[in-house]
Scaffold this motif. Structure first.
Motif, PDB file in Angstrom:
ATOM      1  N   SER A   4      53.109  33.922  45.558  1.00 15.64           N
ATOM      2  CA  SER A   4      53.089  35.147  44.754  1.00 15.64           C
ATOM      3  C   SER A   4      51.770  35.903  44.940  1.00 15.64           C
ATOM      4  CB  SER A   4      53.300  34.816  43.272  1.00 15.64           C
ATOM      5  OG  SER A   4      52.270  33.981  42.792  1.00 15.64           O
ATOM      6  N   HIS A   5      50.670  35.145  45.067  1.00 16.43           N
ATOM      7  CA  HIS A   5      49.374  35.796  45.310  1.00 16.43           C
ATOM      8  C   HIS A   5      49.374  36.485  46.669  1.00 16.43           C
ATOM      9  CE1 HIS A   5      47.241  33.034  42.209  1.00 16.43           C
ATOM     10  NE2 HIS A   5      47.570  34.185  41.675  1.00 16.43           N
ATOM     11  N   LEU A   6      49.921  35.830  47.672  1.00 15.19           N
ATOM     12  CA  LEU A   6      49.977  36.437  48.999  1.00 15.19           C
ATOM     13  C   LEU A   6      50.800  37.721  48.992  1.00 15.19           C
ATOM     14  CD1 LEU A   6      50.366  33.372  51.408  1.00 15.19           C
ATOM     15  CD2 LEU A   6      48.497  35.035  51.372  1.00 15.19           C
ATOM     16  N   ASP A   7      51.890  37.713  48.231  1.00 16.15           N
ATOM     17  CA  ASP A   7      52.722  38.914  48.132  1.00 16.15           C
ATOM     18  C   ASP A   7      51.928  40.067  47.505  1.00 16.15           C
ATOM     19  OD1 ASP A   7      54.899  37.697  49.278  1.00 16.15           O
ATOM     20  OD2 ASP A   7      55.832  37.140  47.369  1.00 16.15           O
ATOM     21  N   LEU A   8      51.168  39.748  46.459  1.00 17.60           N
ATOM     22  CA  LEU A   8      50.357  40.767  45.798  1.00 17.60           C
ATOM     23  C   LEU A   8      49.278  41.306  46.739  1.00 17.60           C
ATOM     24  CD1 LEU A   8      49.919  39.110  42.290  1.00 17.60           C
ATOM     25  CD2 LEU A   8      51.227  41.176  42.788  1.00 17.60           C
ATOM     26  N   ARG A  52      30.553  40.994  48.725  1.00 10.30           N
ATOM     27  CA  ARG A  52      32.010  40.935  48.642  1.00 10.30           C
ATOM     28  C   ARG A  52      32.553  42.008  47.708  1.00 10.30           C
ATOM     29  NH1 ARG A  52      33.851  35.960  50.507  1.00 10.30           N
ATOM     30  NH2 ARG A  52      32.209  34.430  50.828  1.00 10.30           N
ATOM     31  N   ALA A  53      33.676  42.549  48.080  1.00 16.90           N
ATOM     32  CA  ALA A  53      34.437  43.409  47.181  1.00 16.90           C
ATOM     33  C   ALA A  53      35.507  42.555  46.521  1.00 16.90           C
ATOM     34  CB  ALA A  53      35.083  44.561  47.945  1.00 16.90           C
ATOM     35  N   GLY A  54      35.968  43.006  45.374  1.00 17.58           N
ATOM     36  CA  GLY A  54      37.010  42.284  44.670  1.00 17.58           C
ATOM     37  C   GLY A  54      38.330  43.028  44.712  1.00 17.58           C
ATOM     38  N   LEU A  55      39.416  42.289  44.857  1.00 18.75           N
ATOM     39  CA  LEU A  55      40.773  42.836  44.744  1.00 18.75           C
ATOM     40  C   LEU A  55      41.411  42.151  43.543  1.00 18.75           C
ATOM     41  CD1 LEU A  55      43.387  44.286  45.630  1.00 18.75           C
ATOM     42  CD2 LEU A  55      43.803  42.377  47.205  1.00 18.75           C
ATOM     43  N   LEU A  56      41.694  42.917  42.497  1.00 19.92           N
ATOM     44  CA  LEU A  56      42.291  42.331  41.297  1.00 19.92           C
ATOM     45  C   LEU A  56      43.773  42.071  41.539  1.00 19.92           C
ATOM     46  CD1 LEU A  56      41.786  41.487  38.357  1.00 19.92           C
ATOM     47  CD2 LEU A  56      42.537  43.785  37.686  1.00 19.92           C
ATOM     48  N   LEU A  57      44.169  40.817  41.370  1.00 22.35           N
ATOM     49  CA  LEU A  57      45.567  40.434  41.569  1.00 22.35           C
ATOM     50  C   LEU A  57      46.316  40.323  40.250  1.00 22.35           C
ATOM     51  CD1 LEU A  57      45.169  37.698  44.337  1.00 22.35           C
ATOM     52  CD2 LEU A  57      45.654  40.131  44.612  1.00 22.35           C
ATOM     53  N   THR A  77      38.261  50.930  34.119  1.00 16.18           N
ATOM     54  CA  THR A  77      39.040  49.703  33.993  1.00 16.18           C
ATOM     55  C   THR A  77      39.836  49.514  35.276  1.00 16.18           C
ATOM     56  OG1 THR A  77      39.197  49.830  31.583  1.00 16.18           O
ATOM     57  CG2 THR A  77      40.859  48.521  32.714  1.00 16.18           C
ATOM     58  N   ILE A  78      39.745  48.329  35.843  1.00 13.34           N
ATOM     59  CA  ILE A  78      40.416  48.026  37.113  1.00 13.34           C
ATOM     60  C   ILE A  78      41.776  47.412  36.826  1.00 13.34           C
ATOM     61  CG2 ILE A  78      40.215  46.826  39.317  1.00 13.34           C
ATOM     62  CD1 ILE A  78      38.030  48.897  38.803  1.00 13.34           C
ATOM     63  N   ARG A  79      42.794  47.911  37.503  1.00 15.26           N
ATOM     64  CA  ARG A  79      44.160  47.418  37.348  1.00 15.26           C
ATOM     65  C   ARG A  79      44.562  46.600  38.571  1.00 15.26           C
ATOM     66  NH1 ARG A  79      44.297  48.250  32.007  1.00 15.26           N
ATOM     67  NH2 ARG A  79      43.921  50.449  31.470  1.00 15.26           N
ATOM     68  N   PRO A  80      45.556  45.719  38.434  1.00 14.05           N
ATOM     69  CA  PRO A  80      46.007  44.911  39.575  1.00 14.05           C
ATOM     70  C   PRO A  80      46.355  45.775  40.786  1.00 14.05           C
ATOM     71  CG  PRO A  80      46.947  44.034  37.556  1.00 14.05           C
ATOM     72  CD  PRO A  80      46.255  45.326  37.179  1.00 14.05           C
ATOM     73  N   GLY A  81      45.909  45.320  41.954  1.00 19.50           N
ATOM     74  CA  GLY A  81      46.144  46.041  43.197  1.00 19.50           C
ATOM     75  C   GLY A  81      44.980  46.917  43.618  1.00 19.50           C
ATOM     76  N   ILE A 104      41.100  40.245  30.002  1.00 20.81           N
ATOM     77  CA  ILE A 104      42.082  39.206  29.743  1.00 20.81           C
ATOM     78  C   ILE A 104      41.991  38.225  30.908  1.00 20.81           C
ATOM     79  CG2 ILE A 104      43.633  40.708  28.419  1.00 20.81           C
ATOM     80  CD1 ILE A 104      45.284  41.135  30.908  1.00 20.81           C
ATOM     81  N   PRO A 105      42.649  37.057  30.823  1.00 24.05           N
ATOM     82  CA  PRO A 105      42.620  36.149  31.979  1.00 24.05           C
ATOM     83  C   PRO A 105      43.008  36.877  33.267  1.00 24.05           C
ATOM     84  CG  PRO A 105      43.581  35.043  30.097  1.00 24.05           C
ATOM     85  CD  PRO A 105      43.392  36.493  29.685  1.00 24.05           C
ATOM     86  N   SER A 106      42.191  36.728  34.289  1.00 24.24           N
ATOM     87  CA  SER A 106      42.354  37.530  35.508  1.00 24.24           C
ATOM     88  C   SER A 106      42.162  36.689  36.760  1.00 24.24           C
ATOM     89  CB  SER A 106      41.341  38.697  35.520  1.00 24.24           C
ATOM     90  OG  SER A 106      41.496  39.516  34.384  1.00 24.24           O
ATOM     91  N   VAL A 107      42.789  37.134  37.841  1.00 27.08           N
ATOM     92  CA  VAL A 107      42.657  36.484  39.146  1.00 27.08           C
ATOM     93  C   VAL A 107      42.181  37.527  40.144  1.00 27.08           C
ATOM     94  CG1 VAL A 107      43.825  35.242  41.006  1.00 27.08           C
ATOM     95  CG2 VAL A 107      44.495  34.836  38.625  1.00 27.08           C
ATOM     96  N   ILE A 108      41.122  37.192  40.884  1.00 27.10           N
ATOM     97  CA  ILE A 108      40.502  38.134  41.822  1.00 27.10           C
ATOM     98  C   ILE A 108      40.379  37.500  43.195  1.00 27.10           C
ATOM     99  CG2 ILE A 108      38.396  39.439  42.358  1.00 27.10           C
ATOM    100  CD1 ILE A 108      37.867  39.531  39.323  1.00 27.10           C
TER     101      ILE A 108
END
Length: 227
Positions: A4-8, A52-57, A77-81, A104-108
């Protein structure tokens, strides 16, 4: 890294167009790292040099500017993608005057932008990444210039109308949603929330717009009395 992370990641603008067969190789060449953050955790503190840059997933993170007295000022505010810190990562010797906090809990996904600039031109995905990165940075510069225009207006009313007009044009509709709640909108325009709420009520009463939460409908306004 899950499927699912790879798809995002594949759907993110920064990696759009990279051949599927080269995707894993590309992520490895950028020294990519996936990290999770709890709600309220500082993702990047101020005063750092970043490569490094961040990509919010998943989740939501907010970027704040900080000053000498440790006062914080909302930036975005950064949104997913979406990616963030890309400008600081490109100028790797520049110390950040911002910090990033997870709402909130986040994955980057963190990836090394300097590696994009150093990639071998023989890689099929090199030109794709450079083009995508330029598009991302250009889009953010356009958004920043628009924000400067809004904030340069003299009154809260003028700031609101400038921003809402810009959103209407950007979304090609007089009816649209904005990516902010009321507090975030006030922070974005650097106005007091209570004063902004009063102005919004006045704009509704005067026939400029209708609104509910973050949904807006722009109207022709009060005819000849509109400034």
């Amino acid at each position: 890294m899950t499927i699912s992370h790879l798809d995002l990641i594949r759907k993110a603008h920064i990696f759009r167009g990279v051949p599927a067969a080269e995707f894993t190789t590309m992520l490895e060449s950028l020294d990519s790292q996936l990290k999770s953050y709890r709600s309220g955790q500082i993702v990047i503190p101020a005063g750092r040099r970043v490569r490094r840059a961040g990509l919010l997933l998943e989740g939501s993170v907010t970027v704040y500017r900080t000053d000498f007295w440790s006062e914080k000022h909302f930036l975005e505010t950064i949104r997913p993608g979406s990616i963030f810190l890309e400008s600081f990562a490109c100028a790797e010797k520049r110390v950040t005057n911002i910090f990033v906090r997870a709402d909130i809990p986040s994955v980057i996904l963190w990836f090394n932008i300097q590696d994009i600039l150093r990639l071998d031109d023989s890689c099929d995905y090199h030109s794709i990444l450079v083009r995508n990165l330029m598009n991302e940075i250009s889009a953010k510069n356009i958004d920043l210039n628009a924000k400067i225009v809004h904030m340069s207006q003299h009154t809260t009313k003028e700031k609101l109308l400038s921003y809402l007009s810009e959103e209407s044009i950007r979304q090609n509709s007089s009816e649209f949603d904005i990516p902010f709640d009321r507090q975030q909108l006030a922070d974005y325009l650097s106005v007091e929330r209570s004063a902004m709420a009063a102005v919004l009520s006045s704009l509704v009463k005067d026939g400029y717009l209708k609104t509910k939460k973050n949904h807006f409908i722009l109207l022709p306004g009060p005819g000849d009395s509109q400034e």
